[in-house]
Design a protein around this motif. Sequence first.
Motif, mmCIF file in Angstrom:
data_model
loop_
_atom_site.group_PDB
_atom_site.id
_atom_site.type_symbol
_atom_site.label_atom_id
_atom_site.label_comp_id
_atom_site.label_asym_id
_atom_site.label_seq_id
_atom_site.Cartn_x
_atom_site.Cartn_y
_atom_site.Cartn_z
ATOM 1 N N ASN A 28 41.864 -7.522 14.793
ATOM 2 C CA ASN A 28 41.542 -6.097 14.359
ATOM 3 C C ASN A 28 40.196 -5.942 14.064
ATOM 4 O O ASN A 28 39.822 -5.190 13.203
ATOM 5 C CB ASN A 28 42.515 -5.629 13.191
ATOM 6 C CG ASN A 28 42.736 -4.030 13.313
ATOM 7 O OD1 ASN A 28 43.002 -3.829 14.117
ATOM 8 N ND2 ASN A 28 43.300 -3.576 12.007
ATOM 9 N N ARG A 29 39.144 -6.345 14.862
ATOM 10 C CA ARG A 29 37.956 -6.346 14.699
ATOM 11 C C ARG A 29 37.278 -6.258 16.102
ATOM 12 O O ARG A 29 37.915 -6.331 17.349
ATOM 13 C CB ARG A 29 37.497 -7.706 14.349
ATOM 14 C CG ARG A 29 37.793 -7.822 12.981
ATOM 15 C CD ARG A 29 37.320 -9.065 12.336
ATOM 16 N NE ARG A 29 37.444 -9.205 11.081
ATOM 17 C CZ ARG A 29 37.328 -10.378 10.126
ATOM 18 N NH1 ARG A 29 36.551 -11.203 10.762
ATOM 19 N NH2 ARG A 29 37.701 -10.423 8.836
ATOM 20 N N VAL A 30 36.103 -5.570 16.236
ATOM 21 C CA VAL A 30 35.175 -5.324 17.669
ATOM 22 C C VAL A 30 34.131 -6.221 17.423
ATOM 23 O O VAL A 30 33.354 -6.513 16.259
ATOM 24 C CB VAL A 30 35.079 -3.817 17.666
ATOM 25 C CG1 VAL A 30 36.394 -3.219 18.036
ATOM 26 C CG2 VAL A 30 34.491 -3.328 16.899
ATOM 27 N N ILE A 31 33.433 -6.270 18.433
ATOM 28 C CA ILE A 31 32.128 -6.789 18.495
ATOM 29 C C ILE A 31 31.173 -5.772 19.370
ATOM 30 O O ILE A 31 31.431 -5.413 20.504
ATOM 31 C CB ILE A 31 31.894 -8.191 19.031
ATOM 32 C CG1 ILE A 31 30.328 -8.678 18.907
ATOM 33 C CG2 ILE A 31 32.395 -8.457 20.449
ATOM 34 C CD1 ILE A 31 30.115 -10.170 19.144
ATOM 35 N N LYS A 32 30.034 -5.103 18.540
ATOM 36 C CA LYS A 32 29.124 -4.341 19.243
ATOM 37 C C LYS A 32 28.009 -5.101 19.787
ATOM 38 O O LYS A 32 27.389 -5.772 18.751
ATOM 39 C CB LYS A 32 28.987 -3.321 18.042
ATOM 40 C CG LYS A 32 27.956 -2.038 18.896
ATOM 41 C CD LYS A 32 27.901 -0.982 17.923
ATOM 42 C CE LYS A 32 27.007 0.163 18.359
ATOM 43 N NZ LYS A 32 26.883 1.283 17.354
ATOM 44 N N ILE A 33 27.731 -5.265 21.015
ATOM 45 C CA ILE A 33 26.778 -6.170 21.556
ATOM 46 C C ILE A 33 25.627 -5.004 22.142
ATOM 47 O O ILE A 33 25.847 -4.366 22.858
ATOM 48 C CB ILE A 33 26.955 -7.032 22.540
ATOM 49 C CG1 ILE A 33 28.073 -7.937 22.060
ATOM 50 C CG2 ILE A 33 25.778 -7.789 23.117
ATOM 51 C CD1 ILE A 33 28.685 -8.894 23.260
ATOM 52 N N PHE A 34 24.379 -5.016 21.335
ATOM 53 C CA PHE A 34 23.296 -4.003 21.761
ATOM 54 C C PHE A 34 22.572 -4.555 22.911
ATOM 55 O O PHE A 34 22.365 -5.815 23.037
ATOM 56 C CB PHE A 34 22.343 -4.017 20.536
ATOM 57 C CG PHE A 34 23.054 -3.029 19.428
ATOM 58 C CD1 PHE A 34 22.642 -1.999 19.201
ATOM 59 C CD2 PHE A 34 23.744 -3.773 18.440
ATOM 60 C CE1 PHE A 34 23.420 -1.171 18.111
ATOM 61 C CE2 PHE A 34 24.640 -3.136 17.506
ATOM 62 C CZ PHE A 34 24.245 -2.025 17.201
ATOM 63 N N TYR A 35 22.301 -3.660 23.755
ATOM 64 C CA TYR A 35 21.380 -4.133 25.100
ATOM 65 C C TYR A 35 20.101 -4.326 24.557
ATOM 66 O O TYR A 35 19.492 -4.034 23.476
ATOM 67 C CB TYR A 35 21.162 -2.634 25.974
ATOM 68 C CG TYR A 35 22.468 -2.178 26.195
ATOM 69 C CD1 TYR A 35 23.499 -2.789 26.563
ATOM 70 C CD2 TYR A 35 22.768 -0.795 26.086
ATOM 71 C CE1 TYR A 35 24.947 -2.111 26.982
ATOM 72 C CE2 TYR A 35 23.752 -0.064 26.496
ATOM 73 C CZ TYR A 35 24.942 -0.838 26.654
ATOM 74 O OH TYR A 35 26.212 -0.115 27.132
ATOM 75 N N SER A 36 19.547 -5.286 25.351
ATOM 76 C CA SER A 36 18.304 -6.128 25.019
ATOM 77 C C SER A 36 17.082 -5.083 24.303
ATOM 78 O O SER A 36 16.327 -5.486 23.579
ATOM 79 C CB SER A 36 17.639 -6.721 26.355
ATOM 80 O OG SER A 36 17.271 -5.946 27.111
ATOM 81 N N PRO A 37 16.887 -3.898 24.789
ATOM 82 C CA PRO A 37 15.801 -3.144 23.985
ATOM 83 C C PRO A 37 16.222 -2.531 22.849
ATOM 84 O O PRO A 37 15.294 -1.925 22.111
ATOM 85 C CB PRO A 37 15.292 -2.175 25.266
ATOM 86 C CG PRO A 37 16.384 -2.000 26.094
ATOM 87 C CD PRO A 37 17.165 -3.200 26.121
ATOM 88 N N PHE A 38 17.219 -2.853 22.377
ATOM 89 C CA PHE A 38 17.809 -2.024 21.173
ATOM 90 C C PHE A 38 18.254 -3.248 20.001
ATOM 91 O O PHE A 38 18.987 -2.626 19.082
ATOM 92 C CB PHE A 38 19.032 -1.334 21.492
ATOM 93 C CG PHE A 38 18.929 -0.166 22.567
ATOM 94 C CD1 PHE A 38 18.209 1.049 21.991
ATOM 95 C CD2 PHE A 38 19.198 -0.207 23.604
ATOM 96 C CE1 PHE A 38 17.874 2.030 22.791
ATOM 97 C CE2 PHE A 38 18.843 0.985 24.739
ATOM 98 C CZ PHE A 38 18.396 2.075 24.159
#
Length: 184
Positions: A28-38
């Motif tokens: 019941n979890r998510v992973i939020k992966i930010f794009y390289s400039p962020f």
Amino acid sequence: MKVLNHHRDLELYGMGRSAAVFKLKNENRVIKIFYSPFEETAKEEKQNYEKLNGNDYYPVIYEAGKNYLVMDFIEGKTFFECLAEGIPLEPYYMEEVDRGLQYAEKAGLNPSDIHLHNLILTKKGNVHIIDVARFSQEKKCTQWNDLKWAYTRYYQHAYFPKKIPRWVMYTVSKLYRLYRYIYN
């Protein structure tokens, strides 16, 4: 940005301006992966979630790295999806968003970038707020007050449609951003 490939234990759940979100299978979890400039945005969002300290209106953060966050998966529909599918948005939900934003203000944050994709209604009728990266901005954001004004002025009237086509909402959003750009 475009996701070309990902691990089989991840399900692409959504993509935004600064990150892609994957649901972890069987969790019941998510992973939020930010794009390289962020990467800085990832850091700010982590700090903002820590200030919110697991309040019921916001997901809990379990892990964070240079460009990612692992947090609660909030199952439900965004306010945008509710409008697109004709699920009525009750006045109580607006009050709940207000309470969640007031909590953020008391925690020293400046709620910003509040829009229909960042507000989730669960099956139990609870309201959750996600994507708090911009809550540390100093600039005053009127977006939520503008949405509430439109809700009161139009949506609450009996004659106003409760199901709104996505293209109409996207068009209104673009016009709103243009208006804010010109008059700010």
